[in-house]
Scaffold this motif. Sequence first.
Motif, PDB file in Angstrom:
ATOM      1  N   ASN A 191     -12.609  -7.030  50.844  1.00  0.00           N
ATOM      2  CA  ASN A 191     -11.824  -5.907  51.334  1.00  0.00           C
ATOM      3  C   ASN A 191     -10.813  -5.504  50.285  1.00  0.00           C
ATOM      4  OD1 ASN A 191     -12.334  -5.236  54.307  1.00  0.00           O
ATOM      5  ND2 ASN A 191     -12.434  -7.466  54.251  1.00  0.00           N
ATOM      6  N   GLN A 345     -23.033  -8.372  55.456  1.00  0.00           N
ATOM      7  CA  GLN A 345     -21.691  -8.684  55.943  1.00  0.00           C
ATOM      8  C   GLN A 345     -21.253  -7.708  57.035  1.00  0.00           C
ATOM      9  OE1 GLN A 345     -17.427  -9.910  53.969  1.00  0.00           O
ATOM     10  NE2 GLN A 345     -18.705  -8.571  52.817  1.00  0.00           N
ATOM     11  N   THR A 347     -21.519  -4.861  59.916  1.00  0.00           N
ATOM     12  CA  THR A 347     -22.501  -4.484  60.921  1.00  0.00           C
ATOM     13  C   THR A 347     -23.239  -3.180  60.604  1.00  0.00           C
ATOM     14  OG1 THR A 347     -21.109  -5.583  62.531  1.00  0.00           O
ATOM     15  CG2 THR A 347     -22.810  -4.109  63.375  1.00  0.00           C
ATOM     16  N   ARG A 350     -25.668  -3.694  57.602  1.00  0.00           N
ATOM     17  CA  ARG A 350     -26.694  -4.713  57.869  1.00  0.00           C
ATOM     18  C   ARG A 350     -27.758  -4.183  58.802  1.00  0.00           C
ATOM     19  NH1 ARG A 350     -23.571  -8.457  60.260  1.00  0.00           N
ATOM     20  NH2 ARG A 350     -24.021  -7.762  62.367  1.00  0.00           N
ATOM     21  N   LYS A 386     -18.188   3.365  56.511  1.00  0.00           N
ATOM     22  CA  LYS A 386     -17.576   2.505  57.522  1.00  0.00           C
ATOM     23  C   LYS A 386     -17.623   1.040  57.117  1.00  0.00           C
ATOM     24  CE  LYS A 386     -18.149   5.773  61.132  1.00  0.00           C
ATOM     25  NZ  LYS A 386     -19.334   6.546  60.757  1.00  0.00           N
ATOM     26  N   ILE A 388     -17.229  -2.322  54.028  1.00  0.00           N
ATOM     27  CA  ILE A 388     -16.299  -2.850  53.039  1.00  0.00           C
ATOM     28  C   ILE A 388     -16.588  -2.267  51.657  1.00  0.00           C
ATOM     29  CG2 ILE A 388     -15.623  -4.966  51.832  1.00  0.00           C
ATOM     30  CD1 ILE A 388     -16.090  -6.446  54.509  1.00  0.00           C
TER      31      ILE A 388
ATOM     32  N   ARG B  41      -9.516 -13.194  57.564  1.00  0.00           N
ATOM     33  CA  ARG B  41      -9.947 -11.926  58.159  1.00  0.00           C
ATOM     34  C   ARG B  41     -10.944 -11.230  57.239  1.00  0.00           C
ATOM     35  NH1 ARG B  41      -4.341 -12.426  59.182  1.00  0.00           N
ATOM     36  NH2 ARG B  41      -4.048 -11.834  57.016  1.00  0.00           N
ATOM     37  N   PRO B  42     -12.231 -11.398  57.471  1.00  0.00           N
ATOM     38  CA  PRO B  42     -13.205 -10.748  56.594  1.00  0.00           C
ATOM     39  C   PRO B  42     -13.402  -9.273  56.932  1.00  0.00           C
ATOM     40  CG  PRO B  42     -14.333 -12.015  58.246  1.00  0.00           C
ATOM     41  CD  PRO B  42     -12.875 -12.231  58.483  1.00  0.00           C
ATOM     42  N   ALA B  43     -13.002  -8.843  58.114  1.00  0.00           N
ATOM     43  CA  ALA B  43     -13.191  -7.445  58.547  1.00  0.00           C
ATOM     44  C   ALA B  43     -14.637  -7.014  58.408  1.00  0.00           C
ATOM     45  CB  ALA B  43     -12.265  -6.518  57.760  1.00  0.00           C
ATOM     46  N   ASN B  44     -15.558  -7.858  58.862  1.00  0.00           N
ATOM     47  CA  ASN B  44     -16.965  -7.518  58.659  1.00  0.00           C
ATOM     48  C   ASN B  44     -17.653  -6.929  59.882  1.00  0.00           C
ATOM     49  OD1 ASN B  44     -17.551  -9.713  60.299  1.00  0.00           O
ATOM     50  ND2 ASN B  44     -17.943 -11.082  58.590  1.00  0.00           N
ATOM     51  N   CYS B  45     -17.049  -7.051  61.079  1.00  0.00           N
ATOM     52  CA  CYS B  45     -17.755  -6.511  62.246  1.00  0.00           C
ATOM     53  C   CYS B  45     -17.568  -5.009  62.350  1.00  0.00           C
ATOM     54  CB  CYS B  45     -17.300  -7.201  63.525  1.00  0.00           C
ATOM     55  SG  CYS B  45     -15.644  -6.739  64.059  1.00  0.00           S
ATOM     56  N   ARG B  46     -16.498  -4.496  61.794  1.00  0.00           N
ATOM     57  CA  ARG B  46     -16.183  -3.062  61.746  1.00  0.00           C
ATOM     58  C   ARG B  46     -15.961  -2.471  63.137  1.00  0.00           C
ATOM     59  NH1 ARG B  46     -14.552  -3.480  56.910  1.00  0.00           N
ATOM     60  NH2 ARG B  46     -14.535  -1.259  56.521  1.00  0.00           N
ATOM     61  N   LEU B  49     -12.213  -0.509  63.570  1.00  0.00           N
ATOM     62  CA  LEU B  49     -11.875   0.637  62.712  1.00  0.00           C
ATOM     63  C   LEU B  49     -10.981   1.617  63.468  1.00  0.00           C
ATOM     64  CD1 LEU B  49     -15.277   1.444  60.987  1.00  0.00           C
ATOM     65  CD2 LEU B  49     -13.315   0.294  59.996  1.00  0.00           C
ATOM     66  N   LYS B  57     -11.182   7.243  54.715  1.00  0.00           N
ATOM     67  CA  LYS B  57     -12.097   6.464  55.551  1.00  0.00           C
ATOM     68  C   LYS B  57     -11.332   5.850  56.710  1.00  0.00           C
ATOM     69  CE  LYS B  57     -15.360   5.031  51.973  1.00  0.00           C
ATOM     70  NZ  LYS B  57     -16.005   3.874  51.370  1.00  0.00           N
ATOM     71  N   LEU B  58     -12.069   5.427  57.734  1.00  0.00           N
ATOM     72  CA  LEU B  58     -11.464   4.641  58.807  1.00  0.00           C
ATOM     73  C   LEU B  58     -11.099   3.271  58.235  1.00  0.00           C
ATOM     74  CD1 LEU B  58     -13.943   5.501  61.685  1.00  0.00           C
ATOM     75  CD2 LEU B  58     -11.762   6.569  61.171  1.00  0.00           C
ATOM     76  N   GLN B  63      -7.349  -6.146  59.324  1.00  0.00           N
ATOM     77  CA  GLN B  63      -7.181  -6.592  57.949  1.00  0.00           C
ATOM     78  C   GLN B  63      -6.128  -5.756  57.255  1.00  0.00           C
ATOM     79  OE1 GLN B  63      -8.422  -5.505  54.693  1.00  0.00           O
ATOM     80  NE2 GLN B  63      -8.153  -7.516  53.776  1.00  0.00           N
ATOM     81  N   GLN B  64      -5.515  -4.835  57.979  1.00  0.00           N
ATOM     82  CA  GLN B  64      -4.613  -3.876  57.358  1.00  0.00           C
ATOM     83  C   GLN B  64      -3.168  -4.222  57.703  1.00  0.00           C
ATOM     84  OE1 GLN B  64      -5.482  -1.120  55.351  1.00  0.00           O
ATOM     85  NE2 GLN B  64      -3.290  -1.230  55.015  1.00  0.00           N
ATOM     86  N   ALA B  82     -17.268   5.947  65.789  1.00  0.00           N
ATOM     87  CA  ALA B  82     -17.503   4.757  64.969  1.00  0.00           C
ATOM     88  C   ALA B  82     -17.727   3.535  65.854  1.00  0.00           C
ATOM     89  CB  ALA B  82     -16.323   4.526  64.031  1.00  0.00           C
ATOM     90  N   VAL B  86     -21.079   1.259  65.932  1.00  0.00           N
ATOM     91  CA  VAL B  86     -21.108  -0.181  65.687  1.00  0.00           C
ATOM     92  C   VAL B  86     -21.784  -0.886  66.852  1.00  0.00           C
ATOM     93  CG1 VAL B  86     -19.691  -2.247  65.457  1.00  0.00           C
ATOM     94  CG2 VAL B  86     -19.142  -0.221  64.128  1.00  0.00           C
ATOM     95  N   ALA B 149     -23.336 -12.130  63.405  1.00  0.00           N
ATOM     96  CA  ALA B 149     -22.889 -12.387  62.026  1.00  0.00           C
ATOM     97  C   ALA B 149     -21.403 -12.115  61.826  1.00  0.00           C
ATOM     98  CB  ALA B 149     -23.718 -11.587  61.025  1.00  0.00           C
ATOM     99  N   THR B 151     -19.278 -14.427  61.553  1.00  0.00           N
ATOM    100  CA  THR B 151     -18.913 -15.554  60.677  1.00  0.00           C
ATOM    101  C   THR B 151     -17.697 -16.345  61.141  1.00  0.00           C
ATOM    102  OG1 THR B 151     -17.488 -14.369  59.092  1.00  0.00           O
ATOM    103  CG2 THR B 151     -19.843 -14.350  58.655  1.00  0.00           C
TER     104      THR B 151
END
Lengths: 439, 593
Positions: A191, A345, A347, A350, A386, A388, B41-46, B49, B57-58, B63-64, B82, B86, B149, B151
């Motif tokens: 990020n 990573q 959604t 992926r 949307k 990373i 905080r990987p912020a990967n599920c989105r 947003l 961007k959103l 993570q912000q 969004a 998702v 995922a 994580t």
Amino acid sequence: MAYENVLIKGCDDPANVTLDGYMKRGGWEVARKALKSRTPEEIVTLVKDSGLRGRGGAGFPTGLKWTFLPKGSTKPTYLAINADESEPGTFKDRYLLERNPHLLLEGVVLTCHAIGAKHAYIYLRGEFPRATKILQAAINQASAKGFLGKKIFGTDLTVDVSLARGAGAYICGEETGMLESLEGKRGYPRNKPPFPAVEGLFACPTIINNVETVMTVVPIVERGIDWFKSLGSEKNWGPKVWCVSGHVERPGIAETALGIPLDELLNEHFGGVRRGHRYKAAIPGGCSCGIMTSDEFGAKMDFDALRAVGSSLGTGGVMVFDETTCIPEALLNFTEFYAEESCGQCTPCRQGTGWAARILRRIVHGGGTMRDLDEVVRLANGFDGKTICALADAAAIPIRTYLKKFPQEFAEHVERGRCSLDVGLAACAGNLHFISGGH
Amino acid sequence: MPTFKLDGRDVDFRPGEMLIEAAARAGVSIPYYCYHPELSRPANCRMCLVEAKGAPKLIPACQQPVNDKMDIQTTSERVKIAQADVMEFLLINHPLDCPICDQAGECKLQQYAYLFGRPASSMEEAKLKLEKRKVLGPHVVLDQERCIACTRCVRFTQEITKTSELTMIARGNHNVVDLHPKHELANAYSGCVVDMCPVGALTDRQFRFQARVWYVQPTPSTCTLCSRGCNITVDRRGERAQRTEMKRIRGRRNPDVNASWICDEGRYGYQQPGKGARPVRARGATAAAAELMPALERAQERAAEMLRAHAGQRGWLGALASGAETLEELSALAEVARAADPEALLVVPAFQDGDEDAILRRLDKVGNRRGARLLGFGEDAAGLAKRRVLLVADADARPRAGLPEALVADLARDAMIAFVAHERAWAERAEVLLPLANAYEKEGTIVNFDGVAQRIRRIVPPPMDARPLHHHLADVAAGAGLAPIETDTRSRLSALAAGPLAPLDPSRLLEWGARLPKERGGDVTYFEEPAQLFTAAPKAYAEGEYQPFMKAQLPPPAIHVGAGAPSRDNERFEWFGPSRTNVEEASAPEKAP
């Protein structure tokens, strides 16, 4: 005025990869002089004022990036060279690495001097075994001669260069994915913020530059801003190495000033479209750029002019399609590439890229509906912007532009359930596998 | 405090705080999957947003970090699209096997699908096929098809236990959680990954297919198996006394004690063999007399005899407890012992066992360690050998009391009355054995090694005639002619709060407890409910799962015997009050805002 090559100069001479061969052409002299006569600040200002834009694809001003390093940081600063050239259709860095490795090292020394880094990492694509061998030999020779290591040219500058090899992941060419990979982790992009200039490799300030960018620093220091700005057009100055593949007479490498029109580039340097055929479309800089129809070939090849035709300069890896190319098949090929190379990573990327590939497969091989054409664009909009990193954005661009500029071909595929061109699918696929560099 | 704009109003934030946290404190719920307050905080599920004015961007709210220039929209049209995208992406390869999924009813995918998803997906392609039941270790099984995922589990093994058994493998939509080759998920906290999995990908091998979560009754309580005192939620199935059964134990978030975790010992420790059986025995009585009343009468007789035999003497009585008893029970033991013999020796012996680590587990297995100390119980058991008569309380299911075998053999030459929650250890030695309620069968308070006072709750009724220690003691004391003691747990705690626990206000213990002062006369720190990040959901799906205490339905009262007024233990503690906004109670006029 004839253009004088600076980056691929001597590349046709096999001896150029050796230190002696390179020095015979005046190599390492620029660094030798500059280290003694110019302060780091002077070089940063020089590169900043030259307006050099990164050659890795995004075109971000290099000098500006260097100034983002935090002042007075107690942590070491690193230079990371992105040599993970994996954008389909791009092979300029491989060519430069295999034939002009010392120019890169000279650029690395100058850049390290400018940004105050003592250690540079070169992240080489895993599929470049030949470049690895050549570059490692060049590093060994330069180190033996005292051009790398401690007290370079008798100054206090120390630059150690480490080679690291990737393991075949497109995502490790994304700069933060590359940093993770360099740290020995899974190549998941990070990020941002924090940006790498503040917190990069091993959480230290890091500058990441493309191979060609760092090489271009050498002639800038040697010849100055006036020379640099005599090439190209406003804000898009300097030399550029092009790699052209696909349906031209002589695919390969050429160097010109930025801003050369695409048709001139193809016709003058690559022999034009292959005999007996006509242009249909081209991608100007790797598959992540929007497609250009043959009507748009008059556009100038620079970062800003290509925006106007809905594309971008990218890496300068031009792929040329003649009328035998099936556009839906090409889009399927590229989308499958993104689906496979998505790190998994986020959604949207992926799931979205994989889903889009499955729909396109149906469109191309029969079983598609007209609704699928809207659906795949809706998906592209769903994962664009949307995530990373920019992989999802890059995957969305071809989907949107191919469908926008060649809607008829997609509609025909849906209606006939197969390719409307006379060439078979295998022929299309064969071409694309060749130009996308083995993926 | 600095402020930023959130959905058009000015909202406070703490410097360094993440947007999702600041929004939650302001009552704005932002949905999330991968975020976990204790992990990176990987912020990967989105999923989180949100729209920031000026940003192209959103941005991910988890993570912000917030700054005062921000102008955030959490429910704009762009954000809603969004979120729906998702949800759609998450569900295209999800098996949607909710009817057979253990997570159904407490699943974030279900919850958010109702709240943020589109009613239908246009997905026509075949779903991916992945590993459906991969055993990860002794406690956990993985369904890769259900995995989203996020994580969380991978980060848990990397960042908390630092054992790194789990990793993500493959790329693209084949990217799934898996074990590193030749590893298994067998660390001491492996069950936690089930708690934190937001979907049904990781399930508990013990709880799997045992109960639908909407049939279990969750109760917040505290673990007594070591001196950490981790906060737990215990799920019970069934309302009728004879059918009620504990189904599982989960970690409960308390940043001041155990973060969100509990160890596997605490999670599965209640499944001891023979957990239900309780011994009742009076030596010399007939076999048919193995019931509570004859045994209790025998205990009363023996106590009276001993009192007579040692009339006027001092230093003849010892009281030995395991430390798994509550403050209310231990204080009753101390009270009775001192009434009989002012110089009675009170001991909760040191009990060190198993492993200790920097996460939660402690070598000291005495749950009520500091509490015992506050009530005057010593740790050195050697002096007990000299005492002629012994009262033993052992509510711990682990048979031992931490005593060397040689010492046990040497204890109590004249008489021993033991109140025990298991059949071992004291059966051979004690003259009278009386059944005691264990830590899941009674109300009370414990104080952990760190001075944190917390409630333990009655989850299930004690089996047969088992009771809390102070109920037995009240009867024994009455039969032996000693002064009556208070049997009401609540009154006992009130008395303690005025004495050794001062200045504790028991009504403010709630589910999160309070830190007692290090020295007498200091202040008590009352813990607050940890921030709930997502509360906008319908109650049935809400994250804090359990209902407020007042609403909890208890099984019918246990049998009461002997002297004294019937205990009111089966009534709910009014002090606890409604701790969480409840639909019915929110409308009640006396409810504080």
